[in-house]
Scaffold this motif. Structure first.
Motif, PDB file in Angstrom:
ATOM      1  N   LEU A   2      48.296  37.650 -12.946  1.00 22.27           N
ATOM      2  CA  LEU A   2      49.129  37.782 -14.135  1.00 22.27           C
ATOM      3  C   LEU A   2      49.177  36.430 -14.828  1.00 22.27           C
ATOM      4  O   LEU A   2      49.565  35.437 -14.216  1.00 22.27           O
ATOM      5  CB  LEU A   2      50.542  38.226 -13.752  1.00 22.27           C
ATOM      6  N   GLN A   3      48.761  36.432 -16.093  1.00 23.07           N
ATOM      7  CA  GLN A   3      48.696  35.150 -16.794  1.00 23.07           C
ATOM      8  C   GLN A   3      49.533  35.147 -18.052  1.00 23.07           C
ATOM      9  O   GLN A   3      49.493  36.093 -18.844  1.00 23.07           O
ATOM     10  CB  GLN A   3      47.254  34.840 -17.157  1.00 23.07           C
ATOM     11  N   HIS A  55      49.700  34.680 -25.155  1.00 18.20           N
ATOM     12  CA  HIS A  55      49.141  35.925 -24.633  1.00 18.20           C
ATOM     13  C   HIS A  55      49.627  36.212 -23.224  1.00 18.20           C
ATOM     14  O   HIS A  55      49.858  35.300 -22.434  1.00 18.20           O
ATOM     15  CB  HIS A  55      47.609  35.844 -24.628  1.00 18.20           C
ATOM     16  N   VAL A  56      49.754  37.507 -22.925  1.00 12.24           N
ATOM     17  CA  VAL A  56      50.054  37.963 -21.578  1.00 12.24           C
ATOM     18  C   VAL A  56      48.858  38.792 -21.128  1.00 12.24           C
ATOM     19  O   VAL A  56      48.387  39.647 -21.885  1.00 12.24           O
ATOM     20  CB  VAL A  56      51.322  38.843 -21.556  1.00 12.24           C
ATOM     21  N   GLY A  60      42.666  39.773 -16.468  1.00 15.21           N
ATOM     22  CA  GLY A  60      41.790  39.488 -17.592  1.00 15.21           C
ATOM     23  C   GLY A  60      41.953  40.425 -18.769  1.00 15.21           C
ATOM     24  O   GLY A  60      41.310  40.240 -19.799  1.00 15.21           O
ATOM     25  N   ILE A  61      42.800  41.444 -18.643  1.00 14.81           N
ATOM     26  CA  ILE A  61      43.010  42.372 -19.765  1.00 14.81           C
ATOM     27  C   ILE A  61      44.240  41.938 -20.547  1.00 14.81           C
ATOM     28  O   ILE A  61      45.316  41.748 -19.963  1.00 14.81           O
ATOM     29  CB  ILE A  61      43.186  43.818 -19.249  1.00 14.81           C
ATOM     30  N   ASP A  62      44.069  41.773 -21.861  1.00 13.89           N
ATOM     31  CA  ASP A  62      45.167  41.289 -22.695  1.00 13.89           C
ATOM     32  C   ASP A  62      46.215  42.388 -22.862  1.00 13.89           C
ATOM     33  O   ASP A  62      45.913  43.494 -23.315  1.00 13.89           O
ATOM     34  CB  ASP A  62      44.626  40.867 -24.065  1.00 13.89           C
ATOM     35  N   LEU A  63      47.464  42.074 -22.491  1.00 17.72           N
ATOM     36  CA  LEU A  63      48.552  43.061 -22.597  1.00 17.72           C
ATOM     37  C   LEU A  63      49.523  42.727 -23.711  1.00 17.72           C
ATOM     38  O   LEU A  63      50.522  43.423 -23.891  1.00 17.72           O
ATOM     39  CB  LEU A  63      49.349  43.107 -21.280  1.00 17.72           C
ATOM     40  N   PRO A  72      50.898  47.832 -16.294  1.00 14.81           N
ATOM     41  CA  PRO A  72      50.841  48.138 -14.858  1.00 14.81           C
ATOM     42  C   PRO A  72      52.078  47.644 -14.119  1.00 14.81           C
ATOM     43  O   PRO A  72      51.968  46.993 -13.083  1.00 14.81           O
ATOM     44  CB  PRO A  72      49.588  47.377 -14.409  1.00 14.81           C
ATOM     45  N   VAL A  73      53.259  47.941 -14.663  1.00 16.14           N
ATOM     46  CA  VAL A  73      54.486  47.292 -14.232  1.00 16.14           C
ATOM     47  C   VAL A  73      55.558  48.328 -13.907  1.00 16.14           C
ATOM     48  O   VAL A  73      55.742  49.279 -14.653  1.00 16.14           O
ATOM     49  CB  VAL A  73      55.009  46.378 -15.376  1.00 16.14           C
ATOM     50  N   SER A  74      56.232  48.171 -12.768  1.00 14.55           N
ATOM     51  CA  SER A  74      57.476  48.911 -12.564  1.00 14.55           C
ATOM     52  C   SER A  74      58.608  47.895 -12.544  1.00 14.55           C
ATOM     53  O   SER A  74      58.398  46.734 -12.193  1.00 14.55           O
ATOM     54  CB  SER A  74      57.437  49.723 -11.266  1.00 14.55           C
ATOM     55  N   ILE A  75      59.813  48.333 -12.962  1.00 13.41           N
ATOM     56  CA  ILE A  75      60.905  47.368 -13.117  1.00 13.41           C
ATOM     57  C   ILE A  75      62.222  47.980 -12.666  1.00 13.41           C
ATOM     58  O   ILE A  75      62.463  49.175 -12.855  1.00 13.41           O
ATOM     59  CB  ILE A  75      60.994  46.889 -14.594  1.00 13.41           C
TER      60      ILE A  75
END
Lengths: 231, 517
Positions: A2-3, A55-56, A60-63, A72-75
């Motif tokens: 995660l970047q 960028h998030v 490698g996929i820009d979200l 691809p996140v649960s919270i």
């Protein structure tokens, strides 16, 4: 991975900057004074707020412009993690059937198993209002298991629980995260939570979300910003 | 500077489309008839002296009605705010009833009390005093006060109960005189609430048609709305009706705008059961005055209703096939209005949607009806569409109330659960079916009850359009009154009362059953 690359966002009169990357499967505590932007950082990752700059990306996929439902996140939020008018089984079923249809036999078995896994055997027909705070947290974690997403965000969901119960819940979060192999970010303002749960800490203070640092080393020898907070 | 907000519902575009098309249809159905009226009226050249009399009467009766409602509400609300007695809760709840009471039923009750053969005149003639006449200006004003006084009392009572208890404690410990309490605590409240309440009642009375139809009439007691009806039904002069509709529209828009500016803080009045401790007004004189005001106001509201029931029961057996058919029509109209109104209200239940619906408040049913008549006439015989048009206009009229009831709950549901729904990737259908509708059960039930009761009791646009085959129940009551079949009219009134309140209770309860937190 995660970047967050050169992310900047305005929070009222304050500003938050973030330049960091986090490894898949890592357990990270997000630590800092209230109002510093811990929840904002999670909102950016979950897609509830769009950064003004930067960028998030995940693997490698820009979200950056992806909607929350496309990530691809649960919270787990501080509260309101369950629909109060639906039974636990229906609440969990939504993770498997987002169109709201009744789950089939196989899905029902998975829901049962998830409830068993978090220690709520046979409570599928109960409504959230009849549960204790700890049980509600467990239900939400059971749903995280079913959602099975590679990033898990926790925005102080156990803040209202007593110390013993909170320790128990953090252990369960650890188990769930390990089972999913998910990168887990836990927002907290308690350094003890960080030591107990996380191998690394993202310090959010004075307008910056710092890159992760090893938990014990950071807390044993805090930098000035953290020292001011810890007192 | 601030971050861009993110649309969170599952399919933002479909939600937007639903909201925009609901708003578009609403605009077309209100502005379309108005445009037709403007086009057909062709200027103000056709205004007659009688029309100016109607305009003057409309303004005078509205001012008197609003003034009396507000002035009388002060002592009654004050008495209810500082007295506890058995049945207080029931009386306050009853104050909400006139809102859904069919006008024609109230008129029947008031005639039974103040009419030629009514209780009051019976007592007066027994005492050898001259009789009073309910028809004309004072009858119209009495009926309007009957409807608006309870609402005014509830608005004031709400304000009174919102005054912090600490202030009354302080007043008691300072031993303030009653006059000091009034000028320091109560007068500022009245100054804040009264202008808005007055303006709202003024607007309501401007567009009141059924009261003027039944208790007014004649050259000296005709409102603009009634004049529109007469131009259409008796003079068959559509362009004259359109000219009058234009006057009514201008009147209502100006007054509605003023009311909007003044009416902030005038709510529907909920949570009036709670009673803060008060230490003032405990002297015998104050107790006596308060009790007297409560008794008079209670009697003014209850006796006409009791008379409707008492006189209606024997009339129930006299109900003919016409009346039962009219009742069927009314039920159909009420249910269709309810469905239409809720289908509109759901997509519009957003902050800006409520604003939009305010347009519907200022427009009178008769103006809309005239416009729709002008639009429909080239294509169909408008009289055959009497019932659908009535259902449509009633849905429009109830929409502002439905939105005021539904919007806060819809907004808080979105605020509480839109993020969760997004992370769960809920589809639009699942959000609607599993989250929004279940969370809105109670307000939806309440709004449906109000809409159904209002549509059931409406005597407005149906009077413009109706032919003998297509009466609704309120119109049927009016026709029975007009042909002096007073017993049958009383029976039909009771039936109408039962159906209106029954629909309200049915929907409202339906929203509460199994509506768990």
């Amino acid at each position: 991975m995660l970047q967050l690359d050169g992310v900047e966002i305005g929070m009222g009169t304050e500003q938050l900057r973030a330049d960091l990357s986090l490894h898949p499967g890592a357990r990270v505590a997000v630590l800092g004074p209230s109002g510093a932007g811990k929840s904002t950082l999670l909102d950016i990752i979950a897609g509830f707020r769009v950064p003004d700059r930067g960028h998030v990306s995940w693997d490698g996929i820009d979200l950056t412009d992806a909607l929350p439902q496309g990530r691809p996140v649960s919270i787990l939020f501080q509260d309101g993690n369950l629909f109060p008018h639906l039974t636990l089984a229906r609440n969990l079923g939504l993770a498997l059937r987002p169109d709201g249809r009744r789950p089939d036999a196989a899905s029902r078995a998975r829901i049962e198993a998830a409830l068993d896994r978090v220690g709520l055997h046979g409570l599928g027909d109960r409504r959230p209002g009849t549960l204790s705070g700890g049980q509600m947290g467990r239900t939400a974690l059971a749903r995280v298991l079913l959602q099975d997403r590679p990033v898990l965000l926790l925005d102080e969901p156990f803040a209202a629980l007593g110390p013993a119960l909170k320790t128990e819940m953090l252990a369960l979060v650890g188990d769930v995260a390990a089972e999913l192999g998910a990168l887990t970010l836990l927002v907290t303002h308690d350094p003890a939570d960080a030591r107990r749960f996380a191998e690394s800490v993202v310090l959010v203070a004075e307008g910056v979300a710092h890159p992760p640092a090893e938990t014990d080393r950071l807390l044993d020898d805090p930098p000035p910003a953290l020292r001011a907070y810890l007192g | 500077m601030a971050a861009r907000p993110v649309a969170l519902t599952a399919a933002p575009t479909t939600a937007r489309i639903a909201t925009l098309s609901a708003a578009g249809i609403l605009a077309a159905l209100t502005l379309g008839p108005i445009a037709a009226v403007l086009w057909r009226a062709g200027g103000l050249g056709a205004v007659t002296p009688a029309d100016l009399d109607a305009l003057r009467f409309t303004l005078v009766q509205a001012a008197l009605s609003a003034g009396f409602s507000c002035a009388l509400a002060v002592p009654v609300a004050r008495a209810l705010a500082r007295r506890r007695f058995v049945g207080r809760g029931a009386l306050v709840a009853l104050m909400g009833a006139p809102f859904i009471l069919p006008v024609i039923v109230a008129v029947m009750g008031l005639i039974a009390l103040f009419g030629q053969a009514g209780l009051v005149n019976g007592a007066l003639s027994a005492l050898g005093l001259p009789k009073i006449d309910i028809y004309g200006l004072h009858g119209v004003v009495v009926a309007h006060v009957f409807f608006n006084l309870p609402l005014a009392v509830r608005i004031l009572l709400q304000g009174w109960l919102d005054l912090p208890a600490e202030r009354f404690r302080l007043a008691a410990s300072l031993r303030l005189t009653p006059w000091a309490i009034f000028s320091q605590l109560e007068w500022p409240l009245l100054r804040r609430l009264m202008p808005g309440a007055f303006a709202v009642f003024f607007v309501i009375c401007l567009t009141s048609f059924a009261v003027a139809l039944t208790l007014g009439g004649g050259p000296r007691a005709t409102t603009v709305e009634l004049a529109i009806y007469q131009a259409m039904r008796f003079e068959f002069d559509l362009s004259h009706a359109a000219t009058l509709a234009l006057i009514q529209l201008a009147l209502a828009l100006v007054a509605g705008w003023v009311a909007l500016r003044l009416s902030r803080g005038a709510g529907l009045g909920t949570g009036l059961d709670r009673l803060p401790l008060r230490w003032d007004g405990q002297g015998p004189a104050a107790r006596l005055t308060d009790s007297a005001w409560i008794a008079v106001a209670g009697a003014f509201l209850l006796v006409p209703l009791a008379l409707v029931v008492a006189r209606g029961v024997p009339g129930l057996v006299l109900l003919g096939a016409d009346t039962w058919r009219a009742a069927g029509h009314s039920l159909g109209v009420a249910l269709a209005s309810t469905v239409l109104c809720l289908a509109w209200a759901l997509p519009l239940a957003r902050p800006r949607g409520a604003l939009l619906s305010l347009a519907a408040i200022a427009i009178s049913p008769l103006v809309l009806g005239t416009g729709l008549f002008v639009i429909l006439r080239p294509f169909v015989n408008p009289f055959t569409l009497a019932l659908p048009v009535t259902a449509l206009v009633n849905a429009l009229m109830a929409l502002p109330f439905a939105l005021r009831i539904i919007t806060p709950a819809a907004e808080s549901t979105r605020a509480d659960y839109a993020r969760l729904a997004a992370t769960l990737r809920l589809t639009r259908g699942a959000w609607l079916r599993l989250v929004l509708l279940p969370r809105l059960r109670r307000p939806l039930g309440f709004a449906a009850g109000l809409t159904a009761a209002l549509a059931m009791g409406d005597l407005g646009v149906i009077a413009l359009f109706a032919d003998p085959q297509r009466a609704t129940l309120p119109l049927q009551v009016y026709r029975l009154m007009g042909s002096y079949q007073m017993e049958a009219a009383a029976g039909a009134s009771l039936l109408l009362l039962i159906l209106s309140f029954g629909l309200f209770v049915l929907f409202d309860r339906g929203g509460r059953v199994r509506a768990s937190a």
